[in-house]
Design a protein around this motif. Structure first.
Motif, PDB file in Angstrom:
ATOM      1  N   ASP A  19     -54.833  25.409  59.984  1.00 45.97           N
ATOM      2  CA  ASP A  19     -54.474  25.433  61.021  1.00 45.97           C
ATOM      3  C   ASP A  19     -53.670  26.274  61.404  1.00 45.97           C
ATOM      4  OD1 ASP A  19     -54.236  24.706  63.503  1.00 45.97           O
ATOM      5  OD2 ASP A  19     -54.535  23.009  63.316  1.00 45.97           O
ATOM      6  N   MET A  20     -53.670  27.704  62.192  1.00 50.22           N
ATOM      7  CA  MET A  20     -53.066  28.540  61.519  1.00 50.22           C
ATOM      8  C   MET A  20     -52.103  28.762  62.971  1.00 50.22           C
ATOM      9  SD  MET A  20     -51.977  29.936  58.955  1.00 50.22           S
ATOM     10  CE  MET A  20     -51.188  31.588  60.120  1.00 50.22           C
ATOM     11  N   GLU A  21     -52.741  28.072  64.588  1.00 48.32           N
ATOM     12  CA  GLU A  21     -52.347  28.176  65.530  1.00 48.32           C
ATOM     13  C   GLU A  21     -51.078  26.982  64.985  1.00 48.32           C
ATOM     14  OE1 GLU A  21     -54.827  26.609  68.438  1.00 48.32           O
ATOM     15  OE2 GLU A  21     -56.569  29.433  68.833  1.00 48.32           O
ATOM     16  N   ASN A  22     -51.234  25.676  64.806  1.00 42.96           N
ATOM     17  CA  ASN A  22     -50.658  25.438  64.036  1.00 42.96           C
ATOM     18  C   ASN A  22     -48.934  25.575  63.650  1.00 42.96           C
ATOM     19  OD1 ASN A  22     -49.418  22.214  65.236  1.00 42.96           O
ATOM     20  ND2 ASN A  22     -48.912  21.876  63.213  1.00 42.96           N
ATOM     21  N   VAL A  23     -49.379  26.380  62.526  1.00 38.22           N
ATOM     22  CA  VAL A  23     -48.444  27.100  62.006  1.00 38.22           C
ATOM     23  C   VAL A  23     -47.530  27.356  62.953  1.00 38.22           C
ATOM     24  CG1 VAL A  23     -47.859  28.444  60.620  1.00 38.22           C
ATOM     25  CG2 VAL A  23     -49.774  26.816  59.346  1.00 38.22           C
ATOM     26  N   GLN A  24     -48.570  28.225  64.343  1.00 41.34           N
ATOM     27  CA  GLN A  24     -47.334  29.035  64.476  1.00 41.34           C
ATOM     28  C   GLN A  24     -46.785  27.994  65.709  1.00 41.34           C
ATOM     29  OE1 GLN A  24     -50.396  31.612  66.616  1.00 41.34           O
ATOM     30  NE2 GLN A  24     -50.517  33.515  64.740  1.00 41.34           N
ATOM     31  N   ILE A  25     -46.994  27.200  66.315  1.00 44.46           N
ATOM     32  CA  ILE A  25     -46.337  26.252  66.911  1.00 44.46           C
ATOM     33  C   ILE A  25     -45.152  25.593  66.048  1.00 44.46           C
ATOM     34  CG2 ILE A  25     -46.252  24.163  68.187  1.00 44.46           C
ATOM     35  CD1 ILE A  25     -49.668  24.838  68.936  1.00 44.46           C
ATOM     36  N   GLU A  26     -45.703  25.280  64.890  1.00 41.02           N
ATOM     37  CA  GLU A  26     -44.265  25.707  64.005  1.00 41.02           C
ATOM     38  C   GLU A  26     -42.970  26.233  64.015  1.00 41.02           C
ATOM     39  OE1 GLU A  26     -44.405  21.723  64.140  1.00 41.02           O
ATOM     40  OE2 GLU A  26     -45.586  20.587  63.681  1.00 41.02           O
ATOM     41  N   VAL A  27     -43.722  27.334  63.749  1.00 38.55           N
ATOM     42  CA  VAL A  27     -42.565  28.467  63.477  1.00 38.55           C
ATOM     43  C   VAL A  27     -41.246  28.428  64.758  1.00 38.55           C
ATOM     44  CG1 VAL A  27     -42.669  30.992  63.155  1.00 38.55           C
ATOM     45  CG2 VAL A  27     -43.887  29.501  61.667  1.00 38.55           C
ATOM     46  N   LYS A  78     -43.018  36.943  60.283  1.00 34.98           N
ATOM     47  CA  LYS A  78     -43.541  38.613  60.283  1.00 34.98           C
ATOM     48  C   LYS A  78     -45.547  38.130  59.287  1.00 34.98           C
ATOM     49  CE  LYS A  78     -44.096  43.032  56.843  1.00 34.98           C
ATOM     50  NZ  LYS A  78     -43.665  43.297  58.417  1.00 34.98           N
ATOM     51  N   ASN A  79     -45.523  37.461  58.673  1.00 35.97           N
ATOM     52  CA  ASN A  79     -46.442  36.792  57.781  1.00 35.97           C
ATOM     53  C   ASN A  79     -47.345  35.876  58.825  1.00 35.97           C
ATOM     54  OD1 ASN A  79     -46.977  38.020  55.031  1.00 35.97           O
ATOM     55  ND2 ASN A  79     -44.589  37.910  55.979  1.00 35.97           N
ATOM     56  N   THR A  80     -46.491  35.468  59.675  1.00 31.24           N
ATOM     57  CA  THR A  80     -47.158  34.066  60.685  1.00 31.24           C
ATOM     58  C   THR A  80     -47.682  34.993  61.890  1.00 31.24           C
ATOM     59  OG1 THR A  80     -45.689  33.180  60.603  1.00 31.24           O
ATOM     60  CG2 THR A  80     -46.827  32.329  58.894  1.00 31.24           C
ATOM     61  N   ILE A  81     -47.001  35.388  63.003  1.00 32.74           N
ATOM     62  CA  ILE A  81     -46.710  35.494  64.068  1.00 32.74           C
ATOM     63  C   ILE A  81     -46.471  36.217  64.414  1.00 32.74           C
ATOM     64  CG2 ILE A  81     -44.415  34.723  64.289  1.00 32.74           C
ATOM     65  CD1 ILE A  81     -45.558  32.789  66.734  1.00 32.74           C
ATOM     66  N   SER A  82     -45.170  37.489  64.069  1.00 33.62           N
ATOM     67  CA  SER A  82     -44.949  38.796  65.091  1.00 33.62           C
ATOM     68  C   SER A  82     -43.470  38.808  65.849  1.00 33.62           C
ATOM     69  CB  SER A  82     -46.050  39.450  65.760  1.00 33.62           C
ATOM     70  OG  SER A  82     -46.385  39.039  66.951  1.00 33.62           O
ATOM     71  N   PHE A  83     -43.155  39.279  66.086  1.00 34.71           N
ATOM     72  CA  PHE A  83     -41.616  38.774  67.052  1.00 34.71           C
ATOM     73  C   PHE A  83     -42.297  38.667  68.543  1.00 34.71           C
ATOM     74  CE2 PHE A  83     -38.405  40.450  69.553  1.00 34.71           C
ATOM     75  CZ  PHE A  83     -37.435  39.120  69.936  1.00 34.71           C
ATOM     76  N   GLU A  84     -43.315  39.380  68.708  1.00 30.59           N
ATOM     77  CA  GLU A  84     -43.527  39.739  70.231  1.00 30.59           C
ATOM     78  C   GLU A  84     -44.495  38.556  70.232  1.00 30.59           C
ATOM     79  OE1 GLU A  84     -42.926  41.690  72.352  1.00 30.59           O
ATOM     80  OE2 GLU A  84     -41.749  42.500  70.712  1.00 30.59           O
TER      81      GLU A  84
END
Length: 226
Positions: A58-66, A155-161
């Motif tokens: 679940d990469m969307e949740n990974v980004q939320i957790e980041v 860098k590996n999950t979401i990008s700074f922007e």
């Protein structure tokens, strides 16, 4: 990038003050370190690491957790600075940016860890490895270690922007949560059958700029909470 960092650190300080005006006197670095490594565990649980069962990443949740991790790391850094603008100029933020840029020069990190990261070809194993290194750093309250690997994790999950845009959205959500009774148990976290973080993520998919973000999020959440 610096302007966006200042924006995020200022907003985090305001949110912490909204929860408790004297948060720097009440909270400890250990509090934020614990919150960071627990969020890292939640991130890992969004990826297929359990060999005994089928899991869908679940990469969307990974980004939320980041983004959640970033809230607590900024708070950890802010403990040493009265002004958010000073925190942005800190060595910790400099190291965070080194991580984002994969700049391994003049960094006091065991080379075998860097080699492991560079040599890992499986996307999900790489993310898990990075999240575990962030957790490791904050378990021992080694800010430079933890935040360097957090930069690489971004860098590996979401990008700074996208980190910036999602942080702004989540910051607005956190203010709404406080306004709607999150700390008293009155807040409704499920919206149209979705957890509020996921609902927020869906809203942000259609947003391109910061200017329209708060209006869109508040409009959506006011319909639910009134």
């Amino acid at each position: 990038m610096k302007e966006k960092l200042v924006d995020m650190f200022q907003l985090q300080d305001k949110l912490n003050k909204k929860i408790n005006e004297n948060w720097r006197q009440i909270r400890t670095k250990e509090d934020f370190a614990r919150a960071t490594w627990i969020e890292c565990a939640e991130l890992v649980d969004s990826l297929p690491w359990k060999w005994w069962k089928k899991q869908t990443p679940d990469m969307e949740n990974v980004q939320i957790e980041v983004v959640d991790i970033w809230h607590f790391i900024m708070s950890y850094i802010l403990m040493d600075y009265e002004k958010p603008e000073e925190a942005v100029e800190s060595k910790a933020v400099e190291i965070f940016l080194k991580g984002i840029n994969e700049d391994f020069t003049n960094i006091d990190i065991d080379g075998s860890l860097i080699n492991h990261y560079l040599g890992e070809t499986d996307k999900y194993k790489k993310i898990i490895f990075l999240a575990e290194r962030v957790a490791e750093g904050f378990l021992r309250q080694d800010l430079e270690f933890g935040i360097f690997f957090f930069g690489i994790l971004v860098k590996n999950t979401i990008s700074f922007e996208k980190l910036y845009l999602l942080y702004i959205g989540k910051n607005i959500l956190n203010h709404i949560r406080q306004e709607k009774g999150y700390n008293t148990g009155e807040y409704k976290k499920t919206i149209n059958g979705m957890e509020d973080n996921q609902y927020l993520f869906e809203i942000i998919k259609s947003i391109k700029t910061r200017d329209e973000l708060e209006q869109k999020i508040r409009e959506a959440f006011e319909k639910i909470h009134g």
